[in-house]
Design an enzyme around this catalytic site. Sequence first.
Site, PDB file in Angstrom:
ATOM      1  N   ASN A   1       0.835  -1.201   0.000  1.00  0.00           N
ATOM      2  CA  ASN A   1       0.000   0.000   0.000  1.00  0.00           C
ATOM      3  C   ASN A   1       0.871   1.253   0.000  1.00  0.00           C
ATOM      4  O   ASN A   1       1.957   1.293   0.582  1.00  0.00           O
ATOM      5  CB  ASN A   1      -1.020   0.015   1.150  1.00  0.00           C
ATOM      6  CG  ASN A   1      -0.455  -0.257   2.523  1.00  0.00           C
ATOM      7  OD1 ASN A   1       0.587  -0.887   2.684  1.00  0.00           O
ATOM      8  ND2 ASN A   1      -1.154   0.202   3.539  1.00  0.00           N
ATOM      9  N   ILE A   2       0.386   2.249  -0.726  1.00  0.00           N
ATOM     10  CA  ILE A   2       1.128   3.502  -0.925  1.00  0.00           C
ATOM     11  C   ILE A   2       0.191   4.646  -0.554  1.00  0.00           C
ATOM     12  O   ILE A   2      -0.760   4.940  -1.281  1.00  0.00           O
ATOM     13  CB  ILE A   2       1.584   3.625  -2.401  1.00  0.00           C
ATOM     14  CG1 ILE A   2       2.413   2.396  -2.810  1.00  0.00           C
ATOM     15  CG2 ILE A   2       2.381   4.913  -2.605  1.00  0.00           C
ATOM     16  CD1 ILE A   2       2.659   2.296  -4.317  1.00  0.00           C
ATOM     17  N   GLU A   3       0.455   5.243   0.601  1.00  0.00           N
ATOM     18  CA  GLU A   3      -0.441   6.305   1.075  1.00  0.00           C
ATOM     19  C   GLU A   3      -0.045   7.666   0.522  1.00  0.00           C
ATOM     20  O   GLU A   3       1.011   7.831  -0.086  1.00  0.00           O
ATOM     21  CB  GLU A   3      -0.452   6.302   2.613  1.00  0.00           C
ATOM     22  CG  GLU A   3      -1.028   4.988   3.132  1.00  0.00           C
ATOM     23  CD  GLU A   3      -1.216   4.943   4.630  1.00  0.00           C
ATOM     24  OE1 GLU A   3      -0.655   5.795   5.340  1.00  0.00           O
ATOM     25  OE2 GLU A   3      -1.936   4.026   5.079  1.00  0.00           O
TER      26      GLU A   3
ATOM     27  N   CYS B   1      -4.138   0.827  -2.487  1.00  0.00           N
ATOM     28  CA  CYS B   1      -4.054  -0.406  -1.688  1.00  0.00           C
ATOM     29  C   CYS B   1      -3.020  -1.361  -2.288  1.00  0.00           C
ATOM     30  O   CYS B   1      -2.742  -1.321  -3.493  1.00  0.00           O
ATOM     31  CB  CYS B   1      -5.402  -1.114  -1.668  1.00  0.00           C
ATOM     32  SG  CYS B   1      -6.670  -0.294  -0.697  1.00  0.00           S
TER      33      CYS B   1
ATOM     34  N   GLU C   1      -3.277  -4.522  -2.931  1.00  0.00           N
ATOM     35  CA  GLU C   1      -3.823  -5.439  -3.938  1.00  0.00           C
ATOM     36  C   GLU C   1      -3.851  -4.778  -5.314  1.00  0.00           C
ATOM     37  O   GLU C   1      -3.459  -5.362  -6.320  1.00  0.00           O
ATOM     38  CB  GLU C   1      -5.261  -5.853  -3.565  1.00  0.00           C
ATOM     39  CG  GLU C   1      -5.384  -6.594  -2.262  1.00  0.00           C
ATOM     40  CD  GLU C   1      -5.599  -5.682  -1.064  1.00  0.00           C
ATOM     41  OE1 GLU C   1      -5.029  -4.558  -1.045  1.00  0.00           O
ATOM     42  OE2 GLU C   1      -6.323  -6.083  -0.147  1.00  0.00           O
TER      43      GLU C   1
ATOM     44  N   CYS D   1     -10.356  -4.578   0.760  1.00  0.00           N
ATOM     45  CA  CYS D   1     -11.443  -3.596   0.820  1.00  0.00           C
ATOM     46  C   CYS D   1     -12.380  -3.813  -0.370  1.00  0.00           C
ATOM     47  O   CYS D   1     -12.068  -4.561  -1.316  1.00  0.00           O
ATOM     48  CB  CYS D   1     -10.888  -2.172   0.825  1.00  0.00           C
ATOM     49  SG  CYS D   1     -10.324  -1.595  -0.796  1.00  0.00           S
TER      50      CYS D   1
ATOM     51  N   CYS E   1     -10.933  -2.991  -3.892  1.00  0.00           N
ATOM     52  CA  CYS E   1      -9.996  -4.023  -4.379  1.00  0.00           C
ATOM     53  C   CYS E   1     -10.740  -5.279  -4.812  1.00  0.00           C
ATOM     54  O   CYS E   1     -10.374  -5.921  -5.800  1.00  0.00           O
ATOM     55  CB  CYS E   1      -8.952  -4.343  -3.315  1.00  0.00           C
ATOM     56  SG  CYS E   1      -7.770  -2.983  -3.118  1.00  0.00           S
TER      57      CYS E   1
HETATM   58  N1  THU Z   1      -5.342  -1.179   2.643  1.00  0.00           N
HETATM   59  C1  THU Z   1      -4.842  -1.996   1.677  1.00  0.00           C
HETATM   60  O1  THU Z   1      -3.701  -1.821   1.223  1.00  0.00           O
HETATM   61  N2  THU Z   1      -5.630  -2.991   1.215  1.00  0.00           N
HETATM   62  C2  THU Z   1      -6.901  -3.233   1.651  1.00  0.00           C
HETATM   63  O2  THU Z   1      -7.618  -3.999   1.033  1.00  0.00           O
HETATM   64  C3  THU Z   1      -7.364  -2.581   2.875  1.00  0.00           C
HETATM   65  C4  THU Z   1      -6.681  -1.296   3.194  1.00  0.00           C
HETATM   66  C5  THU Z   1      -4.499  -0.081   3.143  1.00  0.00           C
HETATM   67  C6  THU Z   1      -4.944   1.287   2.718  1.00  0.00           C
HETATM   68  C7  THU Z   1      -4.317   2.163   3.786  1.00  0.00           C
HETATM   69  O3  THU Z   1      -2.992   2.465   3.393  1.00  0.00           O
HETATM   70  C8  THU Z   1      -4.259   1.264   5.004  1.00  0.00           C
HETATM   71  O4  THU Z   1      -4.474  -0.054   4.553  1.00  0.00           O
HETATM   72  C9  THU Z   1      -5.283   1.606   6.067  1.00  0.00           C
HETATM   73  O5  THU Z   1      -6.543   1.707   5.514  1.00  0.00           O
END
Ligand code: THU
Length: 132
Positions: free
Chosen positions: A42-44, A53, A55, A85, A88
């Site tokens: 995941n890359i915020e 996300c 995935e 989520c 995804c």
């Molecule tokens: N996140 C994912 O990478 N995949 C998911 O399916 C659920 C959420 C990440 C997004 C964010 O960076 C962190 O989890 C918290 O929501």
Amino acid sequence: MDIEKLIKKAIENKKNAYVPYSNFHVSSIVITEDGSIYEGVNIENASYPATLCAERSAISSAITAGHKRINTIIITGDSEYTYPCGICRQVMSEFMDENSKIIIAKNEKDYKQYTLDEILPMSFNKEDLKEE
Ligand code: THU
């Protein structure tokens, strides 16, 4: 590579997640129809909704490399079992089918396996667009 080794690799990759805001690490590995492997974390972003996300990050790499079908997706994160989520799940449905495997891994010895229909029943997909 077998599933256990790939789960181990996915867990290792969690350290590369860019998560300065949530500090919640997620890592994903996809295996395409020919056995090729693509990784994602995941890359915020400071603009929170721009976050990608793990995935979708892994799926993007596979599609960029020219693949259209994904056989397996492994997901591991900072919760005991990190489930994908809704967005995804929808993106997964574009490239996966009833034979695809979704693996939610706590560790390489402890993981759960699902089908797309189990995690996204009654979905909207490209078949709907063909109906009049
Ligand atoms: N996140 C994912 O990478 N995949 C998911 O399916 C659920 C959420 C990440 C997004 C964010 O960076 C962190 O989890 C918290 O929501």
